[in-house]
Design an enzyme around this catalytic site. Structure first.
Site, short mmCIF file in Angstrom:
data_model
loop_
_atom_site.label_atom_id
_atom_site.label_comp_id
_atom_site.label_asym_id
_atom_site.label_seq_id
_atom_site.Cartn_x
_atom_site.Cartn_y
_atom_site.Cartn_z
N CYS A 12 36.17 29.82 22.04
CA CYS A 12 37.42 30.49 22.42
C CYS A 12 37.44 31.87 21.77
O CYS A 12 36.58 32.22 20.96
CB CYS A 12 38.62 29.66 21.96
SG CYS A 12 38.79 29.55 20.16
N HIS A 40 34.68 24.61 12.78
CA HIS A 40 34.29 23.20 12.68
C HIS A 40 33.10 22.91 13.60
O HIS A 40 33.22 22.17 14.59
CB HIS A 40 35.47 22.29 13.03
CG HIS A 40 36.43 22.12 11.89
ND1 HIS A 40 37.72 21.70 12.05
CD2 HIS A 40 36.25 22.32 10.55
CE1 HIS A 40 38.31 21.64 10.86
NE2 HIS A 40 37.44 22.03 9.95
N HIS A 123 44.63 18.68 8.51
CA HIS A 123 43.91 19.77 9.17
C HIS A 123 44.19 21.09 8.44
O HIS A 123 45.35 21.39 8.11
CB HIS A 123 44.33 19.88 10.63
CG HIS A 123 43.40 20.69 11.47
ND1 HIS A 123 43.39 22.06 11.47
CD2 HIS A 123 42.41 20.32 12.32
CE1 HIS A 123 42.47 22.51 12.29
NE2 HIS A 123 41.85 21.46 12.83
N GLU A 125 44.36 24.13 9.39
CA GLU A 125 45.29 25.04 10.07
C GLU A 125 46.74 24.67 9.74
O GLU A 125 47.55 25.53 9.38
CB GLU A 125 45.09 25.00 11.58
CG GLU A 125 46.13 25.86 12.31
CD GLU A 125 46.19 25.60 13.80
OE1 GLU A 125 47.30 25.69 14.35
OE2 GLU A 125 45.13 25.31 14.41
N THR A 162 47.80 24.59 16.89
CA THR A 162 47.27 25.21 18.11
C THR A 162 46.28 24.33 18.86
O THR A 162 46.11 24.48 20.07
CB THR A 162 46.59 26.55 17.78
OG1 THR A 162 45.49 26.32 16.88
CG2 THR A 162 47.56 27.52 17.15
N CYS A 190 47.59 26.75 21.72
CA CYS A 190 47.03 27.97 22.30
C CYS A 190 46.54 27.71 23.73
O CYS A 190 46.16 26.59 24.08
CB CYS A 190 45.92 28.55 21.43
SG CYS A 190 44.30 27.83 21.67
N SER A 218 35.63 18.51 14.39
CA SER A 218 36.45 19.45 15.17
C SER A 218 37.58 18.70 15.86
O SER A 218 37.34 17.83 16.69
CB SER A 218 35.58 20.15 16.21
OG SER A 218 36.38 20.82 17.17
N ASN A 220 39.80 19.85 18.07
CA ASN A 220 39.96 20.11 19.50
C ASN A 220 38.87 19.41 20.31
O ASN A 220 39.11 18.99 21.44
CB ASN A 220 39.99 21.62 19.77
CG ASN A 220 38.63 22.28 19.65
OD1 ASN A 220 37.84 22.28 20.59
ND2 ASN A 220 38.35 22.86 18.50
#
Length: 634
Positions: A12, A40, A123, A125, A162, A190, A218, A220
């Site tokens: 991304c 990640h 996490h 973030e 996100t 996001c 990871s 996501n």
């Protein structure tokens, strides 16, 4: 084998930007450090170490001349202060979308608002966003149990990690809004995450197998795998092409590929090329063999064990039938259901290759007929019997014979529930909402069956109400003001005043949970599905029966049940009640009713009046005393 790439996948914008910043810093200074892994993905992190970008756990590990890079997940304000105090060179690679979350959290909390952060508690973030919250501590929500534990709030602002699951975020937001009077939702997942999840879901619905590429650490990428499995595709999460296995595929399969936002193009391309070679190899192997995966064979059991059977079917080697591929539920031993010489029909479940065992399944063949049954039930709108086998965050996995199905959380009960774990191990009926044999997808609704049952039960209730029928109900719950009575799954209130013609002090004195009683429906609101019952109208009314056993001038025993300003209400043994006026209690006009009697007293009174039309009896304590005195004088 057809291989299809998802329309959106891989790096991304935030990840590309972070790598560009780190690479430029290392080239400029010879080396650079990141606080924790930059992204990640272990392969990318290892490659960047070779380029001079190293990961450290804390600022204490940083050498004076090294450039410090804030990774894409971001950090809290204290870390920026420490870097400044240590006089270190800083390059900030925080993802712009994460920066936006940090700023929203900082500004709103500074204004005094309560912050609710949705995401994975561990996490990096979410930890970085939480560190920017000022004043009140933020409430962190990861699943429904966190929503249950949070207090009722007047107002709050909601910010979302996100890379969080879109579907789960929506469920959590709906639950949070029931606990917050005024909730402002900042939809901060996001666009890249949203697009990747949507593209993966679309592709998974069209293919047999999905390969999801990305680091196992990871968030996501893990979310993409969950989305693909929920869409019905057999899904394998890998980090590199080395993890691919030929037995996952068949030459006729459609295979989809997607990748997380931290997965580089070179890993994706490597996976794609190896899968292309694997597909060609499978086609060549199957062209040279008489049998292939998916073929139905007719054979004979030639050797039998507790956990497997060997089946001869005219090929150069026998096939293996494992016990778990015989039936559902599996038998304790295959010797209990088979014997040598028995014919058996099954399907080949693995790729047929030279010198490799061939495995067959009877249960998969049986499922073909079971798919016919569920498709027929779907067309007719008929329910099927299910058994709950596993409760998950978004619903319940169920078994229908040997087939697996899914009941979404919203379709599990008449009312919203946080979990369907109470249905695990239980059998119940459910209606089929969606069936797709090709995708192995079966979605059901228990709620639809319960609604249908409730509608039928309410029709019975409405008919009984209109006809004034007497029904049998079961006492479900005792309350101070009455009892809840159930009839065929529908519950209504039996108020304490409708239980008996006699005045009762406590409901539990006359009713117990589980007791079966006759009731009539006193009122019924079909729109609100609100029902009230009466029990006393199902038993003799003393004004229609016992009143004829009494005459004026009778002296009787009565119990004081209520004290009034002007007298007392007394009750006879048969439930008849009447007024004992103060003028009939004493000739001393200075006394009050409470000076003469108390609730619960049993006294002798004389009936001085009966009005059957108005259903009133009047009593006299004075005349009863005079009557007793006269009898004593005689």
């Amino acid at each position: 084998m057809e291989i299809i790439k998802a329309r959106v996948m891989g790096f991304c914008y935030g990840v590309k930007r972070a790598i560009k910043i780190a690479t430029a810093a290392a080239e400029k200074n010879g080396s650079a450090v990141t606080l924790g892994p930059l992204i990640h993905n272990p392969q990318v992190v290892n490659r960047m170490e070779k380029e001079g970008v190293h990961s450290v756990k804390s600022l204490n590990d940083v050498k004076n001349k090294e450039i410090v890079i804030i990774r894409s997940h971001g950090v809290g304000p204290s870390c920026y202060n420490d870097i400044k105090c240590k006089n270190l060179t800083l390059e900030d690679a925080t993802c712009p979308f994460v920066k936006r979350n940090q700023e929203i959290a900082r500004v709103l909390s500074h204004e005094g608002h309560q912050m609710i952060l949705i995401g994975e508690k561990n996490h990096p973030e979410l930890k970085s966003v939480a560190a920017w919250v000022e004043g009140k501590h933020p409430i962190i929500i990861e699943d429904m149990s966190d929503v249950d534990a949070m207090p009722q709030l007047d107002e709050a602002h909601i910010v979302i990690q996100t890379t969080f699951s879109i579907a789960l975020a929506e469920q959590l937001i709906a639950a949070i809004c029931r606990k917050v009077k005024k909730a402002e939702v900042h939809r901060t997942i996001c666009q890249a995450t949203s697009e990747r999840q949507k593209a993966a879901q679309e592709l998974a619905g069209k293919v047999d197998v999905m390969i999801v590429i990305g680091g196992r650490n990871s968030a996501n990428t893990g979310r993409l795998a969950e989305v693909c499995r929920a869409a019905g595709a057999v899904t394998h999460h890998i980090e590199t092409a080395k993890e691919l296995r030929a037995e996952w595929f068949h030459s006729q399969d459609k295979v989809g590929i997607t990748a997380g936002a931290s997965t580089p193009d070179w890993i994706i391309e490597e996976v794609f090329f190896i899968m292309e070679d694997m597909g060609k190899m499978l086609e060549m192997e199957e062209q040279n063999l008489d049998y292939k995966k998916g073929d139905v064979i007719n054979g004979e059991v030639i050797e039998l064990f507790d956990n497997k059977a060997y089946v001869s079917f005219g090929y150069k080697t026998e096939a293996v039938l494992p016990i778990h591929e015989y039936s559902y539920p599996e038998p304790a031993s295959l010797k209990d259901v088979l014997k040598v010489g028995d014919p058996i029909k099954a399907v080949i479940v693995n790729a047929v290759r030279e010198d490799n065992p061939i495995y067959i399944s009877k249960i998969k063949l049986d499922r073909l007929a079971e798919w016919d049954d569920v498709e027929a039930a779907f067309e007719k709108g008929e329910p099927v019997e299910c058994e709950g086998i596993e409760a998950i965050k978004v619903g319940l996995l169920v078994q229908i014979n040997s087939l697996r199905g899914f009941i979404p959380l919203s379709q599990g009960d008449l009312r919203f529930v946080h979990s369907l774990s109470n249905l695990v191990g239980k059998k119940f009926m459910a209606k089929i909402l969606e069936v797709d044999r090709a995708k192995n997808r079966l979605v059901l609704s228990r709620k639809a069956v319960l609604e249908s049952q409730r509608d039928e039960e309410l029709k019975v209730i409405e008919e009984a109400y209109n006809n004034g029928d007497t029904l049998q109900g079961t006492v479900k719950k005792i309350m101070p003001y009455g009892a809840f009575v159930g009839i065929n799954g529908v519950e209504g209130l039996l108020h304490i005043s409708d239980i008996s013609w006699k005045k009762i002090g406590k409901v539990e004195d006359v009713l117990q949970p589980g007791q079966v009683i006759d009731v009539k429906i006193k009122s019924y609101d079909p729109e609100k599905q609100r029902i009230s019952f009466t029990h006393k109208e199902c038993i003799p009314n003393p004004w229609e029966t016992s009143i004829h056993d009494h005459d004026v001038d009778d002296v009787v025993d009565a119990k004081v049940v209520k004290i009034l300003e002007f007298g007392a209400i007394v009750e006879l043994d048969d439930g008849l009640t009447g007024l004992l006026h103060i003028n009939e209690m004493t000739r001393d006009h200075n006394k009050k009713p409470s000076d003469i009697v108390a609730v619960g007293d049993v006294i002798k009174v004389r009936i001085i009046g009966i009005d059957e039309d108005r259903r009133r009896i009047s009593f006299s304590l004075v005349e009863a005393a005079d009557h007793d005195a006269a009898e004593d004088a005689e």
